[in-house]
Design a protein around this motif. Structure first.
Motif, PDB file in Angstrom:
ATOM      1  N   MET A 127      40.427  50.184  43.154  1.00 50.79           N
ATOM      2  CA  MET A 127      39.416  48.349  41.911  1.00 50.79           C
ATOM      3  C   MET A 127      39.908  47.213  42.450  1.00 50.79           C
ATOM      4  O   MET A 127      41.703  47.273  42.401  1.00 50.79           O
ATOM      5  CB  MET A 127      40.182  49.232  40.614  1.00 50.79           C
ATOM      6  CG  MET A 127      39.586  50.316  40.446  1.00 50.79           C
ATOM      7  SD  MET A 127      39.832  50.473  38.091  1.00 50.79           S
ATOM      8  CE  MET A 127      40.934  51.453  38.686  1.00 50.79           C
ATOM      9  N   LEU A 128      39.747  45.850  42.475  1.00 49.73           N
ATOM     10  CA  LEU A 128      40.865  44.745  42.519  1.00 49.73           C
ATOM     11  C   LEU A 128      40.654  43.835  41.100  1.00 49.73           C
ATOM     12  O   LEU A 128      39.409  43.419  40.882  1.00 49.73           O
ATOM     13  CB  LEU A 128      40.113  44.092  43.737  1.00 49.73           C
ATOM     14  CG  LEU A 128      40.010  44.446  45.210  1.00 49.73           C
ATOM     15  CD1 LEU A 128      40.295  43.827  46.263  1.00 49.73           C
ATOM     16  CD2 LEU A 128      41.795  44.611  45.476  1.00 49.73           C
ATOM     17  N   ALA A 129      41.323  43.081  40.967  1.00 57.22           N
ATOM     18  CA  ALA A 129      40.853  42.148  40.338  1.00 57.22           C
ATOM     19  C   ALA A 129      39.919  41.279  40.575  1.00 57.22           C
ATOM     20  O   ALA A 129      39.774  40.843  41.408  1.00 57.22           O
ATOM     21  CB  ALA A 129      42.202  41.110  39.807  1.00 57.22           C
ATOM     22  N   GLU A 130      39.256  40.448  39.516  1.00 55.42           N
ATOM     23  CA  GLU A 130      38.287  39.759  39.806  1.00 55.42           C
ATOM     24  C   GLU A 130      38.684  38.465  40.655  1.00 55.42           C
ATOM     25  O   GLU A 130      38.129  38.024  41.678  1.00 55.42           O
ATOM     26  CB  GLU A 130      37.701  39.453  38.398  1.00 55.42           C
ATOM     27  CG  GLU A 130      36.362  40.177  38.217  1.00 55.42           C
ATOM     28  CD  GLU A 130      34.980  39.854  36.916  1.00 55.42           C
ATOM     29  OE1 GLU A 130      34.923  39.040  36.995  1.00 55.42           O
ATOM     30  OE2 GLU A 130      35.429  40.329  36.005  1.00 55.42           O
ATOM     31  N   THR A 131      39.917  38.108  40.248  1.00 54.29           N
ATOM     32  CA  THR A 131      40.098  36.980  41.420  1.00 54.29           C
ATOM     33  C   THR A 131      41.190  37.510  42.682  1.00 54.29           C
ATOM     34  O   THR A 131      40.801  37.157  43.300  1.00 54.29           O
ATOM     35  CB  THR A 131      42.008  36.164  40.226  1.00 54.29           C
ATOM     36  OG1 THR A 131      42.651  37.240  40.119  1.00 54.29           O
ATOM     37  CG2 THR A 131      41.541  35.861  39.108  1.00 54.29           C
ATOM     38  N   ALA A 132      40.673  38.617  42.405  1.00 54.27           N
ATOM     39  CA  ALA A 132      41.148  38.873  44.075  1.00 54.27           C
ATOM     40  C   ALA A 132      40.276  39.702  44.896  1.00 54.27           C
ATOM     41  O   ALA A 132      40.089  39.287  46.298  1.00 54.27           O
ATOM     42  CB  ALA A 132      42.477  39.974  44.489  1.00 54.27           C
ATOM     43  N   TRP A 133      39.136  39.386  44.159  1.00 57.22           N
ATOM     44  CA  TRP A 133      37.317  39.830  44.989  1.00 57.22           C
ATOM     45  C   TRP A 133      37.638  38.578  46.411  1.00 57.22           C
ATOM     46  O   TRP A 133      37.526  37.453  46.339  1.00 57.22           O
ATOM     47  CB  TRP A 133      36.096  40.052  44.390  1.00 57.22           C
ATOM     48  CG  TRP A 133      36.133  41.152  43.534  1.00 57.22           C
ATOM     49  CD1 TRP A 133      37.434  41.019  42.985  1.00 57.22           C
ATOM     50  CD2 TRP A 133      35.251  40.666  42.385  1.00 57.22           C
ATOM     51  NE1 TRP A 133      36.973  42.625  41.952  1.00 57.22           N
ATOM     52  CE2 TRP A 133      35.497  42.295  41.875  1.00 57.22           C
ATOM     53  CE3 TRP A 133      34.197  40.370  42.184  1.00 57.22           C
ATOM     54  CZ2 TRP A 133      34.489  43.048  40.875  1.00 57.22           C
ATOM     55  CZ3 TRP A 133      33.843  41.500  40.762  1.00 57.22           C
ATOM     56  CH2 TRP A 133      34.198  41.875  40.511  1.00 57.22           C
ATOM     57  N   GLY A 134      36.911  39.113  47.613  1.00 55.50           N
ATOM     58  CA  GLY A 134      36.499  38.045  48.486  1.00 55.50           C
ATOM     59  C   GLY A 134      37.342  37.380  49.470  1.00 55.50           C
ATOM     60  O   GLY A 134      37.408  36.523  50.677  1.00 55.50           O
ATOM     61  N   LYS A 135      38.778  37.928  49.132  1.00 47.93           N
ATOM     62  CA  LYS A 135      39.716  37.224  49.889  1.00 47.93           C
ATOM     63  C   LYS A 135      40.700  38.572  51.223  1.00 47.93           C
ATOM     64  O   LYS A 135      41.801  38.731  51.806  1.00 47.93           O
ATOM     65  CB  LYS A 135      41.110  37.142  48.864  1.00 47.93           C
ATOM     66  CG  LYS A 135      40.741  35.990  47.723  1.00 47.93           C
ATOM     67  CD  LYS A 135      41.777  35.945  47.018  1.00 47.93           C
ATOM     68  CE  LYS A 135      40.599  34.939  45.798  1.00 47.93           C
ATOM     69  NZ  LYS A 135      41.773  33.753  45.133  1.00 47.93           N
TER      70      LYS A 135
ATOM     71  N   PHE B 169      41.491  41.635  50.370  1.00 54.14           N
ATOM     72  CA  PHE B 169      42.849  42.514  49.576  1.00 54.14           C
ATOM     73  C   PHE B 169      41.755  43.857  49.962  1.00 54.14           C
ATOM     74  O   PHE B 169      43.138  44.991  50.225  1.00 54.14           O
ATOM     75  CB  PHE B 169      42.712  42.311  48.115  1.00 54.14           C
ATOM     76  CG  PHE B 169      44.195  40.433  48.347  1.00 54.14           C
ATOM     77  CD1 PHE B 169      45.053  41.054  49.102  1.00 54.14           C
ATOM     78  CD2 PHE B 169      43.876  39.702  47.812  1.00 54.14           C
ATOM     79  CE1 PHE B 169      45.515  39.797  48.940  1.00 54.14           C
ATOM     80  CE2 PHE B 169      44.172  39.286  47.377  1.00 54.14           C
ATOM     81  CZ  PHE B 169      45.157  39.195  48.517  1.00 54.14           C
ATOM     82  N   ALA B 170      40.919  44.265  49.607  1.00 55.19           N
ATOM     83  CA  ALA B 170      40.706  45.261  49.708  1.00 55.19           C
ATOM     84  C   ALA B 170      40.368  45.970  51.015  1.00 55.19           C
ATOM     85  O   ALA B 170      41.090  47.169  50.673  1.00 55.19           O
ATOM     86  CB  ALA B 170      38.964  45.675  48.707  1.00 55.19           C
ATOM     87  N   THR B 171      40.526  45.614  51.654  1.00 50.71           N
ATOM     88  CA  THR B 171      40.599  45.775  53.529  1.00 50.71           C
ATOM     89  C   THR B 171      41.906  46.568  53.556  1.00 50.71           C
ATOM     90  O   THR B 171      42.155  47.222  54.311  1.00 50.71           O
ATOM     91  CB  THR B 171      39.394  44.547  54.547  1.00 50.71           C
ATOM     92  OG1 THR B 171      37.971  44.881  53.946  1.00 50.71           O
ATOM     93  CG2 THR B 171      39.242  45.353  55.582  1.00 50.71           C
ATOM     94  N   GLU B 172      42.276  45.248  53.585  1.00 49.65           N
ATOM     95  CA  GLU B 172      43.690  45.368  53.551  1.00 49.65           C
ATOM     96  C   GLU B 172      44.456  46.657  53.332  1.00 49.65           C
ATOM     97  O   GLU B 172      45.045  47.471  53.559  1.00 49.65           O
ATOM     98  CB  GLU B 172      44.842  44.353  53.508  1.00 49.65           C
ATOM     99  CG  GLU B 172      46.309  44.563  53.725  1.00 49.65           C
ATOM    100  CD  GLU B 172      46.641  42.748  53.060  1.00 49.65           C
ATOM    101  OE1 GLU B 172      48.366  43.026  53.548  1.00 49.65           O
ATOM    102  OE2 GLU B 172      46.299  42.027  53.438  1.00 49.65           O
ATOM    103  N   ILE B 173      44.187  46.933  51.586  1.00 52.89           N
ATOM    104  CA  ILE B 173      44.569  48.031  51.169  1.00 52.89           C
ATOM    105  C   ILE B 173      44.064  49.705  51.647  1.00 52.89           C
ATOM    106  O   ILE B 173      44.728  50.184  52.286  1.00 52.89           O
ATOM    107  CB  ILE B 173      44.058  48.091  49.724  1.00 52.89           C
ATOM    108  CG1 ILE B 173      45.031  47.023  49.124  1.00 52.89           C
ATOM    109  CG2 ILE B 173      44.446  49.320  48.706  1.00 52.89           C
ATOM    110  CD1 ILE B 173      44.544  46.005  47.478  1.00 52.89           C
TER     111      ILE B 173
END
Length: 159
Positions: A79-87, A89-93
């Motif tokens: 789960m990512l904070a909405e402020t982190a979407w599209g940057k 982070f999820a792919t990196e995690i």
């Protein structure tokens, strides 16, 4: 403070694709309950805090679970904070988890890498961004039936 972060993270937009008991708004009490639930699952189901390296600020959570019904399989959720979407982070995690797992299997097969043969992640049909993230990280649609009618299961099999 972790409960404050979790209460901010778990907005209706973030939780809408999660299991029903995790959906909706999270106040501080509900965030503490979520943390206690995750902690109670022990070493077979760690929840890891994802932190942005540049700011040292938390951006999300990575949830892992080893189920007895599928030995060698680790279920993956994030789960990512909405402020982190599209940057990215999820792919990196997820890519970081995959790389860590490969190294653990190769270098510590009797320790941290013991028994890891597959990672799986379920993605709601209404969440194509998460499906793309898993595919970028090497996951493919699982050959077995979906986890639920509303979800597609992806898997990454380690050779």
């Amino acid at each position: 403070n972790l409960p404050i972060f979790v209460s901010r993270l778990m907005s209706p937009s973030v939780t809408k694709t999660l299991p029903p008991h995790w959906q909706g708004d999270f106040d501080l009490a509900r965030a503490k309950s979520f943390i206690a639930e995750q902690d109670s699952q022990g070493a077979d189901a760690p929840t890891l805090l994802a932190v942005e390296a540049a700011t040292d600020e938390p951006v999300g959570l990575l949830l892992l679970f080893r189920g007895e019904e599928e030995p060698g399989t680790v279920r993956v959720g994030y789960m990512l904070a909405e402020t982190a979407w599209g940057k990215g982070f999820a792919t990196e995690i997820v890519a970081g988890l995959v790389n860590w797992s490969k190294r653990a299997i190769e270098t510590d097969p009797d320790g941290l890498g013991k028994g890891i043969r597959c990672q799986k992640g379920g993605v709601g049909h209404d969440n194509p961004a998460s499906a793309r993230i898993l595919e970028k990280c090497g996951f493919r649609k699982a050959e077995q039936p979906e986890a639920s009618p509303d979800e597609t299961m992806f898997e990454l099999i380690f050779q």
